[in-house]
Design a protein around this motif. Structure first.
Motif, PDB file in Angstrom:
ATOM      1  N   ASP B 141       0.999  -1.165   0.128  1.00  0.00           N
ATOM      2  CA  ASP B 141      -0.085  -0.058   0.152  1.00  0.00           C
ATOM      3  C   ASP B 141       0.768   1.433   0.047  1.00  0.00           C
ATOM      4  OD1 ASP B 141       1.012  -0.035   2.526  1.00  0.00           O
ATOM      5  OD2 ASP B 141      -1.005  -0.328   3.490  1.00  0.00           O
ATOM      6  N   GLY B 142       2.213   1.212   0.559  1.00  0.00           N
ATOM      7  CA  GLY B 142       2.809   2.143   0.155  1.00  0.00           C
ATOM      8  C   GLY B 142       2.639   3.493   1.121  1.00  0.00           C
ATOM      9  N   GLY B 145       5.015   5.621   1.624  1.00  0.00           N
ATOM     10  CA  GLY B 145       5.689   6.024   0.291  1.00  0.00           C
ATOM     11  C   GLY B 145       6.753   5.143  -0.121  1.00  0.00           C
ATOM     12  N   VAL B 146       7.081   4.268   0.331  1.00  0.00           N
ATOM     13  CA  VAL B 146       8.188   3.143   0.169  1.00  0.00           C
ATOM     14  C   VAL B 146       7.602   1.864  -0.170  1.00  0.00           C
ATOM     15  CG1 VAL B 146       9.916   4.333   1.193  1.00  0.00           C
ATOM     16  CG2 VAL B 146       8.535   2.646   2.437  1.00  0.00           C
TER      17      VAL B 146
END
Lengths: 195, 759
Positions: B141-142, B145-146
């Motif tokens: 799902d990030g 942001g990773v």
């Protein structure tokens, strides 16, 4: 945008297209600040020639500086002592370097095999590269196969260079146009390539 | 096969082979392999811990991806991406994997991850798309942001540094992956199948690797790559079929995936290639070896009309014909009437002219009607009368046939002195007419005479045949043989003239040079002859030289064809006579029948044991796979078949294992031979291990034990091995973390026994 297989009508096809599209799917895991470098798509030829150039320059510095002993030079080995620093002949030297190292290794594998955790290759000098593991040309005599039918044969037409199986195939070969002849030769990379 | 024996095929019987009935079920081409949308599942991601790795087998035939905890890869798709802007929707679209197959445009726009013909990743935009796709489908799902899971990825043996650098850059910088490990697919597969010491033969989609392994340590220095794989097979088959059936594959009827399907369905590895190849096109059992593939085709429409319809159509045709005829007749009649009126008028004019009071009046009358003088008017009237009579004769039939009297030439007997200028002119015309007439008559007579002569010849021939049949037959047969010989000679001459160095063309050049030369040699000058005259043409045979040099011209096709038809016609005529009168000359001995397709290797190769009608749309859209079935996969043993200048796998293995510079004296050599391990997509070809075993046995010393085995799943075991390897805690040391990568550089790699060595 014509549907090919699954979707039967325009509407379901558009819906399917929408469902499959990856462009609109959010990808939050991507780094938004990442910029792909220019011209990162390189073909194999470019990659290899660049790698070779880099290796060559390393080799040359090693040889010319005198600060570092060339790693592959074994005491009293005339072959490696005569390594040519001339870059024009460098590629040959590089190949030999790899071969020598591999030969050395295979002779020394008796020792390596007894080491249970020893790494297969030490990190010295060029060893296993993409080009070095390439299979060498065959040393066995090449068999002839009829270029048209693929049957084993012994005959070659001296005019076209095509192998043929029997008299009937010879007639076929002689009836071919130049383009067709080249097409048949291209199947075994024996065609004339104009540059 | 080290023992190359070849028997020259001699067909013992001359009887015709019986053509086989066409097969009831030809093979068909497959549809594009659209398998539907792959599911997105977030459950494993949510339940997994941070150390659970994402395992990606970055293959060129298909990418397999999943969690390390999966039993088998949950995602499998071809490494293809289609990204384009749709003009109608005005939107950028992107499709990955087999999802490109559902749409024609997407299929056309698809780009592959790999450079065609190599095993090195080449298109990084596609790689990004594929990684995006994998992470989305695996439910990453990030949130931060990773991609917060380590990645295990396969790479080819001796991967280039550049490729690894860019891949690491992508994973670490674009996706912020915590750590990455790379391994070689073949080694993963071997490890998964419990291998310890052996020789891995990993024949995959784009390349084949042979890697000796001792105590789980790959001897990478001895590993060898042959640039041949399944994808090359499909490529070779395409090229073979393109030369075999020109025009059939160029129309885009057959896609790459369909060719791959053909390779999968029909190709197998022969256990004894040369011997099987030799028998492949034999008539006996050809229907079993020959696989007929029917391409889609459009049948030409033949509308069957009923009897009634045909009759009506016929009627209508006749009706309209009659109407046309009627109309024409009416028009002709009208014309006739008009002509008759005109004639009346002219006759009237003639009378008026004759009765004119003076010459001037008469002249003006004539000039008004554009006649030069009275004679012209007279001629015109005569002409009209004649044409009217003819027409009436034809149409109305009310006049008897005009008696064809021989024209008279009264002026010819008159002496020139007795004639005025006008008369002389007329005499000249009459003389011309007479000579014309005479010539026609002569030609007619000659024709008659020729006919008579032919009839006489025929009569004599008949008599001779009736009196002595045997002699007649012998003579005819000799004539037939002579004609056949002439046809052959002509063909040979034609073929020879194609070669600049042949004797025929050299003779021709000599003739031409001789004709053009001022001092021709070879022609003796007789005494008393003019110096400028070489006597050419004194003998009629001299002129044959022009025919001879003409024969070599390139644009003599129509000429040669004319002659060819001439010989052909002669042959046909003779054969017809023989067929009629010679009891020993049957249909079977006809020259045409000699070229019987059931005895033709070329036909068997192209059309199998079935008859072929080039007019039929169905039959001209058929592919026959026979020799190709074993010729294509054979390349891995004999790369020279495809023009690849490398040794085949058996020679490579022999080299690795018996070369004194390599492993011949290695203490583990015999152990290596006990476990020759076959994996990769090529191993799916039938007979692969059997063939490898028998060939290896033939080149190895007699006393060594040899065992060849195949991976449990040659295609998926690489992924499974990678997943299992990733799950072992002690392997965590082989992962390169982001920090290490940042510190130690782009090409940094940790070596482990299932991966590449740092170069």
């Amino acid at each position: 945008m014509a549907p090919i297989t699954t979707a039967s009508n325009e509407e379901t096809h558009a819906a399917l297209l929408d469902a499959l599209d990856m462009q609109k799917v959010p990808k939050p895991f991507r780094n938004p600040h990442y910029r792909a470098p220019q011209r990162r798509n390189k073909n194999l030829k470019q990659i290899l020639s660049e790698a070779q150039r880099a290796q060559q320059s390393v080799l040359n510095t090693q040889q010319n500086s005198g600060a570092v002993t060339p790693q592959t030079t074994v005491e009293g080995d005339p072959a490696s002592a005569s390594l040519n620093p001339n870059p024009a002949q460098g590629s040959q030297d590089l190949n030999r370097l790899v071969l020598e190292k591999n030969a050395q290794q295979s002779n020394g594998t008796g020792a390596a095999a007894t080491l249970s955790v020893g790494l297969p290759t030490s990190s010295t000098g060029p060893s296993v590269t993409y080009t070095s593991i390439q299979a060498a040309p065959s040393k066995k005599p090449k068999k002839k196969y009829c270029d048209i039918t693929g049957l084993p044969t012994t005959y070659t037409d001296p005019k076209t260079g095509l192998n043929y199986y029997n008299a009937e195939m010879f007639k076929v070969v002689r009836g071919l146009s130049t383009g067709q002849i080249q097409e048949y030769l291209a199947l075994r990379n024996a065609n004339t390539v104009l540059k | 096969m080290p023992h190359f024996t070849r028997t020259i095929p001699i067909s013992t019987s001359t009887a015709r082979n019986t053509p086989k009935p066409p097969p009831s079920t030809p093979y068909l081409l497959s549809d594009p392999p659209y398998t539907g949308q792959l599911p997105t599942s977030t459950s494993t991601y949510r339940t997994s811990i941070g150390a659970t790795a994402i395992v990606i087998d970055n293959g060129s035939s298909s990418v397999r991806a999943g969690w390390q905890t999966d039993a088998s890869p949950r995602l499998q798709f071809p490494p293809l991406m289609a990204r384009y802007t749709d003009r109608k929707l005005n939107r950028r679209l992107c499709f990955i994997g087999s999802e490109i197959y559902f749409d024609g445009t997407a299929r056309g726009q698809a780009k592959s991850l790999y450079e065609p013909g190599s095993n090195v990743v080449n298109n990084w935009d596609v790689q990004e798309g594929i990684l995006d796709y994998i992470f989305v489908k695996l439910g990453v799902d990030g949130r931060d942001g990773v991609v917060d899971r380590p990645v295990v990825m396969t790479e080819p043996l001796a991967n280039t540094g550049y490729t690894r650098k860019v891949m690491s850059e992508l994973l670490f910088e674009l996706y912020n992956v915590p750590s990455v490990a790379y391994g070689v697919d073949a080694l993963f597969s071997y490890n998964y199948n419990g291998g310890n010491t052996g020789l891995i033969v990993s024949s995959a989609n784009t390349s084949t690797h042979l890697i000796p392994v001792v105590n789980q340590q790959p001897l990478l220095g001895q590993a060898t790559r042959l640039d041949w794989g399944r994808a090359n097979c499909a490529d070779l088959l395409t090229r073979l079929l393109r030369t075999k059936y020109p025009g059939l594959l160029t129309t885009g009827k057959v896609t790459d995936t369909q060719i791959e399907d053909l390779v999968r369905q029909h190709c197998y590895i022969s256990l004894d290639y040369d011997a099987e190849m030799q028998r492949m096109l034999d008539w006996t059992g050809l229907e079993a070896r020959d696989h007929l593939v029917q391409l889609p085709y459009q049948e030409k429409e033949v509308i069957q009309k009923t009897e009634e319809e045909l009759r009506i159509a016929e009627e209508r045709k006749r009706e309209s014909g009659r109407r046309l005829q009627e109309q024409a007749a009416k028009m002709r009649l009208e014309k006739l009437v008009r002509k008759e009126q005109e004639l009346e008028y002219f006759k009237d004019l003639q009378l008026r002219v004759q009765e004119a009071p003076n010459k001037k009046e008469a002249r003006s009358m004539l000039e008004e009607e554009e006649f030069r003088d009275e004679a012209a008017l007279e001629r015109r009237i005569k002409e009209m009368e004649k044409s009217i009579r003819r027409q009436r004769n034809k149409d109305v039939g009310d006049l008897e046939e005009e008696s064809e009297e021989p024209p008279t030439y009264p002026l010819l007997d008159v002496k020139d002195e007795d004639l005025d200028e006008e008369g002389l002119k007329a005499k000249k015309a009459q003389r011309l007419l007479k000579s014309n007439h005479d010539a026609r008559a002569r030609a007619k007579a000659e024709k008659e005479a020729e006919k008579l002569r032919q009839a006489e010849l025929q009569r004599l021939d008949d008599i001779r045949r009736e009196t002595d049949l045997d002699a007649w037959v012998a003579e005819r047969r000799a004539a037939r043989a002579g004609t056949i010989q002439r046809i052959k000679d002509r063909d040979r001459l034609k073929a020879e003239l194609g070669n600049r160095k042949s004797q025929a063309s050299q003779m021709r050049m000599k003739h031409i040079a001789n004709l053009a030369s001022d001092t021709p040699f070879g022609r003796k000058r007789r005494r008393g002859q003019n110096a400028d005259d070489d006597g050419f043409g004194a003998d009629d045979a001299d002129w044959a030289i022009y025919r001879e040099i003409q024969a070599g011209k390139d644009n003599d096709d129509d000429d040669a064809e004319e002659e060819g038809e001439d010989y052909g016609a002669q042959l046909k005529e003779i054969e017809k006579q023989l067929l009629q009168y010679d009891p020993n000359f049957t249909e079977e001995s006809l020259e045409e029948r000699r070229r019987d397709w059931t005895r033709s290797l070329h036909h068997a190769f192209h059309h199998g044991p079935y008859s072929y009608d080039s007019e039929s749309a169905r039959e001209s859209a058929q592919l026959h796979l026979n020799v190709e079935r074993i010729r294509v996969p054979e390349v891995i043993f004999h790369p020279e078949i495809a023009g690849l200048d490398q040794a085949g796998i058996v020679e490579i293995a022999e080299d690795i294992l018996t070369d004194p510079l390599r492993l011949a004296s290695h203490p583990a050599r015999n152990d290596i031979l006990k476990d020759v391990f076959v994996t990769g997509g090529y191993a799916l070809f039938q007979n692969f291990e059997e063939r490898l075993r028998s060939e290896l046995q033939a080149v190895l010393p007699v006393d060594v034990a040899l065992r060849v085995r195949r991976a449990r799943d040659p295609v998926l075991d690489a992924w499974k091995g990678a997943a299992r390897w990733a799950g072992q805690v002690e392997r965590r040391g082989a992962f390169v973390s982001r920090e290490e990568w940042l510190e130690k550089g782009g090409e940094y790699l940790k070596e482990h026994h299932l991966g590449n060595a740092f170069p």
